[in-house]
Design a protein around this motif. Structure first.
Motif, mmCIF file in Angstrom:
data_model
loop_
_atom_site.group_PDB
_atom_site.id
_atom_site.type_symbol
_atom_site.label_atom_id
_atom_site.label_comp_id
_atom_site.label_asym_id
_atom_site.label_seq_id
_atom_site.Cartn_x
_atom_site.Cartn_y
_atom_site.Cartn_z
ATOM 1 N N GLU A 1 0.826 -1.204 0.000
ATOM 2 C CA GLU A 1 0.000 0.000 0.000
ATOM 3 C C GLU A 1 0.860 1.254 0.000
ATOM 4 N N LYS A 2 1.862 1.298 0.891
ATOM 5 C CA LYS A 2 2.731 2.476 0.975
ATOM 6 C C LYS A 2 3.559 2.641 -0.300
ATOM 7 N N ILE A 3 4.042 1.519 -0.860
ATOM 8 C CA ILE A 3 4.839 1.588 -2.089
ATOM 9 C C ILE A 3 3.989 2.118 -3.238
ATOM 10 N N ALA A 4 2.745 1.669 -3.323
ATOM 11 C CA ALA A 4 1.843 2.148 -4.371
ATOM 12 C C ALA A 4 1.590 3.650 -4.226
ATOM 13 N N GLU A 5 1.482 4.125 -2.996
ATOM 14 C CA GLU A 5 1.249 5.551 -2.760
ATOM 15 C C GLU A 5 2.416 6.405 -3.258
ATOM 16 N N SER A 6 3.610 5.827 -3.310
ATOM 17 C CA SER A 6 4.782 6.588 -3.749
ATOM 18 C C SER A 6 4.688 7.008 -5.210
ATOM 19 N N ALA A 7 3.791 6.369 -5.974
ATOM 20 C CA ALA A 7 3.635 6.699 -7.391
ATOM 21 C C ALA A 7 3.324 8.179 -7.598
ATOM 22 N N GLU A 8 2.643 8.801 -6.630
ATOM 23 C CA GLU A 8 2.308 10.223 -6.734
ATOM 24 C C GLU A 8 3.566 11.074 -6.890
ATOM 25 N N LYS A 9 4.618 10.717 -6.160
ATOM 26 C CA LYS A 9 5.875 11.481 -6.224
ATOM 27 C C LYS A 9 6.742 11.064 -7.399
ATOM 28 N N LEU A 10 6.528 9.857 -7.909
ATOM 29 C CA LEU A 10 7.369 9.340 -8.997
ATOM 30 C C LEU A 10 6.855 9.752 -10.370
ATOM 31 N N ALA A 11 5.561 9.980 -10.474
ATOM 32 C CA ALA A 11 4.920 10.217 -11.778
ATOM 33 C C ALA A 11 5.528 11.391 -12.533
ATOM 34 N N GLY A 12 5.948 12.413 -11.803
ATOM 35 C CA GLY A 12 6.507 13.596 -12.459
ATOM 36 C C GLY A 12 7.826 13.345 -13.172
ATOM 37 N N PHE A 13 8.460 12.212 -12.909
ATOM 38 C CA PHE A 13 9.740 11.899 -13.540
ATOM 39 C C PHE A 13 9.567 11.097 -14.836
ATOM 40 N N ILE A 14 8.316 10.755 -15.190
ATOM 41 C CA ILE A 14 8.054 9.939 -16.376
ATOM 42 C C ILE A 14 7.070 10.681 -17.275
ATOM 43 N N GLY A 15 7.496 10.987 -18.484
ATOM 44 C CA GLY A 15 6.642 11.713 -19.414
ATOM 45 C C GLY A 15 5.604 10.796 -20.052
ATOM 46 N N GLU A 16 4.519 11.395 -20.533
ATOM 47 C CA GLU A 16 3.439 10.610 -21.141
ATOM 48 C C GLU A 16 3.920 9.859 -22.380
ATOM 49 N N ASN A 17 4.883 10.435 -23.086
ATOM 50 C CA ASN A 17 5.385 9.822 -24.314
ATOM 51 C C ASN A 17 6.587 8.907 -24.066
ATOM 52 N N GLU A 18 6.951 8.722 -22.814
ATOM 53 C CA GLU A 18 8.054 7.831 -22.479
ATOM 54 C C GLU A 18 7.525 6.453 -22.085
ATOM 55 N N THR A 19 8.409 5.463 -22.136
ATOM 56 C CA THR A 19 8.053 4.126 -21.663
ATOM 57 C C THR A 19 8.777 3.864 -20.354
ATOM 58 N N TYR A 20 8.253 2.945 -19.592
ATOM 59 C CA TYR A 20 8.856 2.674 -18.287
ATOM 60 C C TYR A 20 8.709 1.194 -17.924
ATOM 61 N N ALA A 21 9.489 0.784 -16.930
ATOM 62 C CA ALA A 21 9.384 -0.554 -16.349
ATOM 63 C C ALA A 21 9.684 -0.424 -14.869
ATOM 64 N N VAL A 22 9.083 -1.283 -14.068
ATOM 65 C CA VAL A 22 9.359 -1.303 -12.629
ATOM 66 C C VAL A 22 10.213 -2.531 -12.333
ATOM 67 N N LYS A 23 11.317 -2.309 -11.656
ATOM 68 C CA LYS A 23 12.209 -3.411 -11.282
ATOM 69 C C LYS A 23 12.412 -3.366 -9.775
ATOM 70 N N THR A 24 12.240 -4.500 -9.127
ATOM 71 C CA THR A 24 12.298 -4.557 -7.664
ATOM 72 C C THR A 24 13.351 -5.556 -7.199
ATOM 73 N N LYS A 25 14.168 -5.128 -6.251
ATOM 74 C CA LYS A 25 15.116 -6.018 -5.575
ATOM 75 C C LYS A 25 14.705 -6.071 -4.113
ATOM 76 N N ARG A 26 14.277 -7.258 -3.688
ATOM 77 C CA ARG A 26 13.710 -7.403 -2.340
ATOM 78 C C ARG A 26 14.658 -8.200 -1.452
ATOM 79 N N ARG A 27 14.955 -7.654 -0.281
ATOM 80 C CA ARG A 27 15.818 -8.319 0.687
ATOM 81 C C ARG A 27 15.079 -8.424 2.012
ATOM 82 N N GLY A 28 14.987 -9.617 2.537
ATOM 83 C CA GLY A 28 14.247 -9.831 3.779
ATOM 84 C C GLY A 28 12.962 -10.599 3.526
#
Length: 352
Positions: free
Chosen positions: A77-104
């Motif tokens: 839930e908290k990670i999903a909420e972070s999208a609000e702050k991340l969205a400004g770094f990705i333009g509408e005409n750009e492509t993106y991917a999410v990559k996660t490295k999980r420890r624990g």
């Protein structure tokens, strides 16, 4: 830790303490946490210095630095909420991917993070997802109960980029004919391992083990055992590292002279590497064109002694890869194939 910009710093395992000491020297005001929660190869740095990133990158032990945009609790839930702050770094005409490295230990997987956060970013930006060649990568580093999230240029992750020609275009139609090593059992097995590993590394069409005459069955057995061990070790690495499906290279045994007879009759391109031939530079233009149009390329590699001279008459090319030098048995495959690829790649780029 105090106020300031945070960075996730990655090093080789075991080098994090050394790097942390150097970071503390170049950034005296920084809070530096090496091996957070016991995870090696990681450092968390917090500094208010404007040039903190540049100074960290001046340290050779540092391999990557990820500036943290969002730090939050490690739950979906908290990670999903972070999208609000991340969205400004990705333009509408750009492509993106999410990559996660999980420890624990967590009650969610890395794939869950990619799915949930990726969907939220899509909703906010309307940008397209591209898992192969994204313009931006949303990097999620989870360490214990904290998640550190950043947006970085996609080319930082690209091993395989569209501007690189796939070497498998050549190697997938290339058959290696390798004379076996003979002598001491341990040496036979050791050289077999190196040859099996090399053949699998290049993902060639086939590896033919080709004695030129009667030889000791147990020496050949040890050599083939080594080939199998070497091939398997390389295959396991490829299977984990490559984004495509990897097949094991077929390995067969055949008399050397019969290989020449069969391949010559089928009009395959036969190449022998030997110091008696012209240099690669002398024949590269014609060779590259022949490599391109050949249905199958057959490369002969010697062992302890070279390919018998009587076979030279049946080869399309006898090439000297490095004048005044003789390659060791285990170097034959890499030297020949890398040289052929360089010639072939140059031809393909000219054609383009």
């Amino acid at each position: 830790m105090g106020e300031g910009k945070k960075f996730i710093v990655k090093t080789q395992r075991g080098m994090e303490s050394v790097a942390a000491n150097y970071i503390s020297e170049v950034l005296p005001d920084a809070n530096v946490w090496a091996s957070p929660m016991g995870y090696s190869g990681l450092i968390i740095v917090e500094s208010s210095a404007e040039d903190a990133l540049d100074k960290i990158l001046q340290i050779p032990e540092v391999e990557r630095v990820i500036p943290v945009i969002v730090e939050t609790e490690a739950n979906l839930e908290k990670i999903a909420e972070s999208a609000e702050k991340l969205a400004g770094f990705i333009g509408e005409n750009e492509t993106y991917a999410v990559k996660t490295k999980r420890r624990g230990k967590h009650d969610f997987s890395s794939i869950d993070v990619n799915r949930v956060l990726g969907a939220k970013i899509k909703e906010l930006t309307n940008a397209d997802v591209n898992l192969s060649w994204p313009d931006k990568v949303v990097q999620v580093e989870i360490i214990g109960d904290r998640a550190y999230i950043s947006v970085i240029p996609g080319d930082e992750f690209r091993k395989y980029t569209p501007d690189k020609i796939d070497a498998r275009k050549l190697f997938s139609k290339l058959t290696l004919v390798q004379m076996p090593y003979w002598g001491d059992y341990k040496a036979c097995r050791l050289f077999g391992e190196k040859i099996g590993r090399a053949a699998q590394a290049f993902e060639v069409k086939e590896l033919i083990i080709a004695p030129k005459e009667k030889m000791d069955a147990y020496e050949l057995m040890e050599f083939i055992r080594g080939v199998k061990v070497g091939q398997e070790s390389r295959y396991q690495i490829q299977r984990d590292a490559y984004p495509w499906k990897v097949e094991k290279v077929p390995v067969t045994v055949w008399d050397l002279y019969q290989v020449v007879r069969d391949k010559r009759r089928k009009k395959r391109l036969l190449i022998i590497t030997d110091p008696k031939g012209p240099t690669l530079a002398e024949v590269k233009d014609k060779l590259a064109r022949d490599l391109h149009y050949a249905k199958e390329v057959v490369v002969f590699i010697g062992s302890r002694e070279g390919i018998p001279k009587g076979l030279f008459r049946f080869a399309d090319y006898v090439v000297d890869l490095a004048p005044y030098m003789t390659f060791a048995t285990e170097h034959g495959i890499p030297a020949a194939l890398v040289s052929l690829w360089e010639v072939y790649e140059e031809f393909l780029r000219k054609e383009e």
